[in-house]
Design a protein around this motif. Sequence first.
Motif, short mmCIF file in Angstrom:
data_model
loop_
_atom_site.label_atom_id
_atom_site.label_comp_id
_atom_site.label_asym_id
_atom_site.label_seq_id
_atom_site.Cartn_x
_atom_site.Cartn_y
_atom_site.Cartn_z
N PHE A 22 36.56 11.61 9.17
CA PHE A 22 37.53 10.56 9.47
C PHE A 22 38.67 10.51 8.45
O PHE A 22 39.50 9.59 8.50
CB PHE A 22 36.83 9.20 9.57
N ASP A 23 38.70 11.47 7.55
CA ASP A 23 39.80 11.50 6.60
C ASP A 23 41.11 11.70 7.36
O ASP A 23 41.21 12.54 8.25
CB ASP A 23 39.62 12.63 5.58
N ALA A 29 47.13 14.70 9.52
CA ALA A 29 47.94 15.40 8.50
C ALA A 29 48.56 14.39 7.54
O ALA A 29 49.68 14.56 7.07
CB ALA A 29 49.01 16.27 9.14
N ASP A 30 47.81 13.32 7.26
CA ASP A 30 48.30 12.21 6.45
C ASP A 30 47.90 12.43 4.99
O ASP A 30 47.01 11.78 4.45
CB ASP A 30 47.70 10.90 6.99
N GLY A 31 48.59 13.37 4.38
CA GLY A 31 48.29 13.67 2.99
C GLY A 31 49.39 14.52 2.40
O GLY A 31 50.25 15.06 3.10
N VAL A 32 49.38 14.64 1.08
CA VAL A 32 50.37 15.45 0.37
C VAL A 32 49.64 16.42 -0.54
O VAL A 32 48.44 16.27 -0.81
CB VAL A 32 51.33 14.58 -0.46
N TYR A 33 50.37 17.44 -1.00
CA TYR A 33 49.72 18.43 -1.86
C TYR A 33 50.71 19.00 -2.85
O TYR A 33 51.93 18.84 -2.73
CB TYR A 33 49.10 19.54 -1.02
N GLU A 34 50.18 19.67 -3.85
CA GLU A 34 50.96 20.43 -4.82
C GLU A 34 50.17 21.68 -5.18
O GLU A 34 48.93 21.70 -5.11
CB GLU A 34 51.24 19.62 -6.10
N THR A 94 45.06 12.37 -0.01
CA THR A 94 45.24 11.85 1.34
C THR A 94 45.12 10.32 1.32
O THR A 94 44.73 9.71 0.32
CB THR A 94 44.18 12.41 2.31
N ARG A 95 45.43 9.73 2.48
CA ARG A 95 45.33 8.28 2.58
C ARG A 95 43.87 7.83 2.67
O ARG A 95 43.58 6.62 2.64
CB ARG A 95 46.13 7.77 3.78
N GLY A 96 42.96 8.77 2.79
CA GLY A 96 41.55 8.44 2.78
C GLY A 96 40.91 8.40 4.15
O GLY A 96 41.54 8.73 5.16
N ALA A 97 39.66 8.01 4.18
CA ALA A 97 38.87 8.00 5.41
C ALA A 97 38.62 6.57 5.87
O ALA A 97 37.87 5.83 5.24
CB ALA A 97 37.54 8.71 5.19
N ALA A 98 39.27 6.18 6.96
CA ALA A 98 39.05 4.85 7.53
C ALA A 98 37.75 4.85 8.33
O ALA A 98 37.10 5.89 8.49
CB ALA A 98 40.23 4.47 8.42
N ASP A 107 44.09 -0.44 5.34
CA ASP A 107 44.44 -1.25 4.18
C ASP A 107 44.09 -0.46 2.91
O ASP A 107 42.94 -0.11 2.69
CB ASP A 107 43.64 -2.56 4.21
N PRO A 108 45.07 -0.15 2.07
CA PRO A 108 44.80 0.65 0.87
C PRO A 108 43.84 -0.02 -0.10
O PRO A 108 43.22 0.65 -0.93
CB PRO A 108 46.20 0.83 0.24
N GLU A 109 43.71 -1.35 0.01
CA GLU A 109 42.77 -2.05 -0.86
C GLU A 109 41.32 -1.82 -0.42
O GLU A 109 40.38 -1.98 -1.19
CB GLU A 109 43.06 -3.56 -0.85
N GLU A 110 41.15 -1.44 0.85
CA GLU A 110 39.81 -1.25 1.41
C GLU A 110 39.41 0.21 1.54
O GLU A 110 38.21 0.51 1.59
CB GLU A 110 39.72 -1.93 2.78
N VAL A 111 40.38 1.11 1.62
CA VAL A 111 40.09 2.52 1.84
C VAL A 111 40.62 3.34 0.66
O VAL A 111 41.84 3.48 0.49
CB VAL A 111 40.74 3.02 3.15
N PRO A 112 39.75 3.88 -0.17
CA PRO A 112 40.21 4.69 -1.30
C PRO A 112 40.80 6.01 -0.84
O PRO A 112 40.39 6.58 0.17
CB PRO A 112 38.93 4.92 -2.12
N GLN A 113 41.79 6.49 -1.58
CA GLN A 113 42.39 7.78 -1.27
C GLN A 113 41.41 8.91 -1.59
O GLN A 113 40.51 8.76 -2.42
CB GLN A 113 43.68 7.96 -2.06
N THR A 114 41.60 10.02 -0.90
CA THR A 114 40.81 11.22 -1.16
C THR A 114 41.60 12.14 -2.08
O THR A 114 42.77 12.42 -1.82
CB THR A 114 40.49 11.96 0.15
#
Length: 287
Positions: A22-23, A29-34, A94-98, A107-114
Amino acid sequence: MTRTVYVNGEYLPETEAKVSIFDRAFLMADGVYEVTSVLDGKLIDFDGHAVRLERSLLELDMGVPLSRDALLEIHRELVRRNDVVDGMIYLQITRGAAADRDFVFPDPEEVPQTVVLFTQSKPGMADSPAAKTGMRVISIEDQRWGRRDIKTVQLLYPSMGKMMAKKAGVDDAWLVENGYVTEGTSNNAYFIKGNTIVTRALSSDILHGITRAAVLRFAREAQMTVEERNFTIEEAQQGDEAFITSASTFVMPVVEIDGVTLGDGKPGPKALRLREIYLEESRKAAI
């Protein structure tokens, strides 16, 4: 050898690393990379990549989950644990797994980023044989989304572009929009005429390359003229030389564009000199 990777605060064998189905990077494709290069066991242009990472996260309304110092320590630890001499470190946030799939951001307060990092060993990458022969490229239509300045994991079309190049029997593709070159599939694009380097100006149309910034700075210091403007494939074909830049290829000469050979068909002296300068200066500044 089984690599050690980093996943959400843990160093794990790659065979044990897991990310939720569910990430949002997997689903949207809700993530960034370097990608940061490693030469002689040291990191190249780390600060530039860290600054761009923060910008990408903030442009997408994501938080910055780790400080720059913490990221640096993780990079160095992965280099140490995997005995990387020459290679790359891939970082993805990423924005994490809801709880379930949804177009609305959690909600970013409830779902930690990956946060995921892994290494890729590339022995001798600074002495790439391709730099001695040069690359051949074709042009293709640029069909990517409009915010190419954000380094997202939306890489399907660049991947398709590389496959188009492979099927055409060449090395890569340059992307063209409204008649003008934007960039390569995973790199910035340039041509040289006389003592002048021409490359697309920074905007949301292209990625703000970290290697690009360094190479243009070195070019100006070497008394070359830099023009940041739109240019066509035809202009580039009439150039004396051409090249690309990226974190993994550094400065890579281009010797053919859409079947038209540049110069004598060999890597040009200015592109090769810029590659030499970039590698020399980057090694001095590596951390």
